[in-house]
Design a protein around this motif. Structure first.
Motif, short mmCIF file in Angstrom:
data_model
loop_
_atom_site.label_atom_id
_atom_site.label_comp_id
_atom_site.label_asym_id
_atom_site.label_seq_id
_atom_site.Cartn_x
_atom_site.Cartn_y
_atom_site.Cartn_z
N GLN A 283 0.75 -0.96 -0.19
CA GLN A 283 -0.02 -0.39 0.10
C GLN A 283 0.68 1.62 0.08
O GLN A 283 0.66 2.08 -0.89
N ASP A 284 2.35 1.07 1.33
CA ASP A 284 2.90 2.30 1.16
C ASP A 284 3.71 2.26 0.09
O ASP A 284 5.30 3.29 0.19
N GLY A 285 4.07 1.63 -0.62
CA GLY A 285 5.56 0.40 -0.85
C GLY A 285 5.83 1.13 -2.68
O GLY A 285 6.27 0.57 -3.42
N ALA A 327 0.36 7.90 19.21
CA ALA A 327 1.83 8.72 18.75
C ALA A 327 1.79 8.38 17.58
O ALA A 327 2.84 8.83 17.11
N LEU A 328 1.69 7.29 17.07
CA LEU A 328 1.98 7.11 15.48
C LEU A 328 1.15 8.07 14.59
O LEU A 328 2.28 8.26 13.70
N SER A 329 0.12 8.65 14.60
CA SER A 329 -0.35 10.09 14.00
C SER A 329 0.62 10.58 14.19
O SER A 329 0.43 11.63 12.90
N ALA A 330 2.32 11.11 14.82
CA ALA A 330 3.28 12.19 15.04
C ALA A 330 3.93 12.29 14.32
O ALA A 330 4.86 12.51 13.87
N ALA A 334 5.23 7.41 9.14
CA ALA A 334 4.13 6.12 9.90
C ALA A 334 2.89 6.22 9.01
O ALA A 334 1.90 7.26 9.16
N ARG A 335 2.33 5.37 8.24
CA ARG A 335 1.65 5.91 7.55
C ARG A 335 0.33 4.57 7.88
O ARG A 335 0.80 3.63 8.14
N ASN A 354 2.32 0.94 8.07
CA ASN A 354 3.64 0.70 7.06
C ASN A 354 4.70 2.27 7.19
O ASN A 354 4.10 3.66 7.03
N ARG A 355 5.95 1.93 7.69
CA ARG A 355 6.62 2.71 8.11
C ARG A 355 7.13 2.48 6.57
O ARG A 355 8.09 1.57 6.17
N VAL A 356 7.47 4.03 5.75
CA VAL A 356 8.91 3.81 5.22
C VAL A 356 9.69 4.06 5.38
O VAL A 356 9.84 5.76 5.71
N LYS A 357 10.58 3.70 4.74
CA LYS A 357 12.00 4.15 4.73
C LYS A 357 12.34 4.48 3.61
O LYS A 357 11.66 4.27 2.60
N GLY A 358 13.13 4.64 4.05
CA GLY A 358 14.57 6.08 2.29
C GLY A 358 13.40 6.71 1.42
O GLY A 358 13.52 6.60 0.79
#
Lengths: 359, 359
Positions: A283-285, A327-330, A334-335, A354-358
């Motif tokens: 979804q986010d990658g 906390a995640l919304s900030a 983090a999606r 989903n934590r989007v890296k890079g």
């Protein structure tokens, strides 16, 4: 016969109104489809984001009749939908995908492993167990510890028990309700990988980069994708997925869980004939996620691209872990994807992040 | 008083069930909110992907009462929602965002330009026109050609007429129905830019990279974003957006259309107190799109990141251009967003496609 591709404005029916149905429905809407959900639970997560929901049991003939008349394509979000329901939909002329063969294979662990071996996909050694005598013979052949599972149903670690010695056989047989079962040799592996693969009505195949999965208490906790993997092993994993898709004449998205022995050997743990929790990272990658991919496949559209543009770490939020939303919304990378479930029962899949890296 | 942030499971009400309401609803669902739409048209594009739709006129007091009681936050997808409806919702205790001040300014072109000038945002010269005499005097002062527009309503080129000489004044006055009007000097510009900006309940501000817009027949055809722009001009555009957001004590996403003279001068053409067609590119260019951003803002969540990770060319599909879906579905870099409208009337916004560049 249904003419493909289905034009926008067509209706897609989904058996099952949980989070997978919800995210399928959202993807279908984005492509201009209308969505009707069939789920016995009123106001289901998927029903709430769809044009309509039929509130009825999955084997209710009237409900299936209405769904089949309304929808130009029907799919499901879980593999334990009654085979008779899919057969009834198909008999009524509805285009159901994935088809009855995929469902039959996925619903029975002996059928599943036999099928996998028949297309060259290696699994752990296994034996069909219909009695305590069968179990004892199987333990003798496969050794201990071994995993006794019911052939049908059971998920996330339910309906299964480890047998650590022949002495435990009777208790184990009793623990799973003395139902038709499978005994599986212990898999020796360094990590679990998964392949999210799709096949279209035109037999085209599209496969996402692999994910690496971490479970806790039998439930998926995290998927990191694309997994760090050498090209040869990745190619082998994709070849296994391709053989499965073709062997089942499959249409839609399929999840394949693999045990990686670390020496280049890959064993198939299980397959899921549907979008898969280990594919949520798409979804986010990726520009086309597994949910849109599934809708494209069953609607006879060309499959979308599967390249990963970001590295993603997907984490399930179970039960009251959903309270972390604040906390995640900030967290900027983090999606959040919340499923709209009212009750945060312990262990229940409530959301994922989903934590989007890079970036 | 509403306590922020609103937790998932709260209900968001949206006045207007078109494509903007639809995409807002989808974003809200992803964050775990339930959505109720108010729209007089049954089975609206947004209603079909929401938990419920109240089918009633926008000024129906009962409908507004129900919406206000049901929803913890109420917003709108178009600026011509009756101000009296927003006032009624607010009086009933509903948290409506953006607020009545933003709506009042956006609904009246004289108010709008006066407000913009008051916060230091330059516009074309203009004059309030309440009679033919006013129009003649204004033409004398502003010169020809000049653009006569009704003060209220009218969009996509409707309710406006170019006056090319004083001789045409009477016809022009007649053409717009002799209604309260504004005369605007001709803007001399090389391109149109737009800013999509958001402000939260905590006064935090987040602004996306600018888009460059191309219109055809008075209707937006294409936005390319991020626009090619020098850092100083971009900073000036963002300062203008910030002044507007703060001047209106704004909460939500706002669209600002700018005329770029090419010499560093930026004039504000108009503002829209809502998510904006020129911000659709964010769906495939950013990890947090304008729809999620608006929901975050009105729900009192932290605003999301606004960085562009891809360059996107957004194209509207008007009327029967939506038939291009088949060809577009096979373009790997084309992300389709269809609105689920049954009737492809000429010029109607049916869908848009985001072509993602530099993948």
């Amino acid at each position: 016969m249904t003419a493909y591709p289905l034009p926008p404005g067509s209706t897609i029916g989904i058996l099952g109104g949980g989070q997978l149905g919800r995210m399928l429905s959202q993807a279908a809407s984005r492509l201009g489809f209308n969505v009707v959900i069939l789920d016995p639970e009123e106001n289901s997560p998927a029903g709430r984001v769809s044009q309509g929901q039929i509130v009825a049991a999955y084997d209710n003939p009237t409900a299936l009749g209405v769904l089949g008349q309304t929808a130009q394509a029907v799919t499901f979000e879980f593999e334990n939908v009654p085979a008779s329901s899919v057969a009834r939909l198909a008999e009524g002329g509805a285009a159901v995908a994935p088809g009855p063969r995929a469902l039959a294979v996925a619903q029975d662990r002996v059928e599943e492993k036999s099928f996998l071996n028949s297309v060259g996909a290696t699994t752990v050694d296994f034996a069909q167990v219909d009695s305590l005598d069968d179990l004892l013979a199987a333990l003798d052949r496969l050794g201990v510890p071994a995993l006794l599972k019911t052939r049908r149903e059971g998920y996330d670690g339910k309906g299964q028990v480890w047998v650590r010695s022949a002495d435990m056989a009777a208790d184990a047989w009793n623990a799973i309700g003395e139902r038709p079962a499978i005994l599986e040799a212990k898999a020796d592996f360094t990590r679990e990988l998964s392949v999210i693969a799709a096949r279209g009505h035109d037999s085209g195949i599209a496969i996402y980069p692999l994910g690496e999965n971490i479970h806790a208490g039998g439930v998926l906790k995290t998927t990191v994708a694309p997994a760090t993997i050498d090209a040869k092993t990745e190619a082998r994993a994709k070849a296994i997925a391709t053989a499965i898709l073709e062997g089942l004449d499959y249409v839609g998205v399929l999840g394949v869980e693999l045990f990686d022995h670390g020496d280049g050997t890959l064993l198939v743990n299980e397959i899921a004939p549907r979008v898969h929790n280990t594919g949520h990272w798409t979804q986010d990658g990726c520009v086309c996620d597994q949910f849109e991919q599934h809708i494209r496949a069953i609607a006879g559209w060309p499959l979308g691209p599967t390249d990963a543009h970001f590295r993603v770490e997907m984490t399930n939020l179970l039960g009251d872990e959903v309270d972390q939303w604040k906390a995640l919304s900030a967290e900027p990378d983090a999606r959040l994807h919340l499923y709209g479930k009212a009750e945060a029962r312990a262990g229940r899949k409530m959301a994922h992040v989903n934590r989007v890296k890079g970036l």
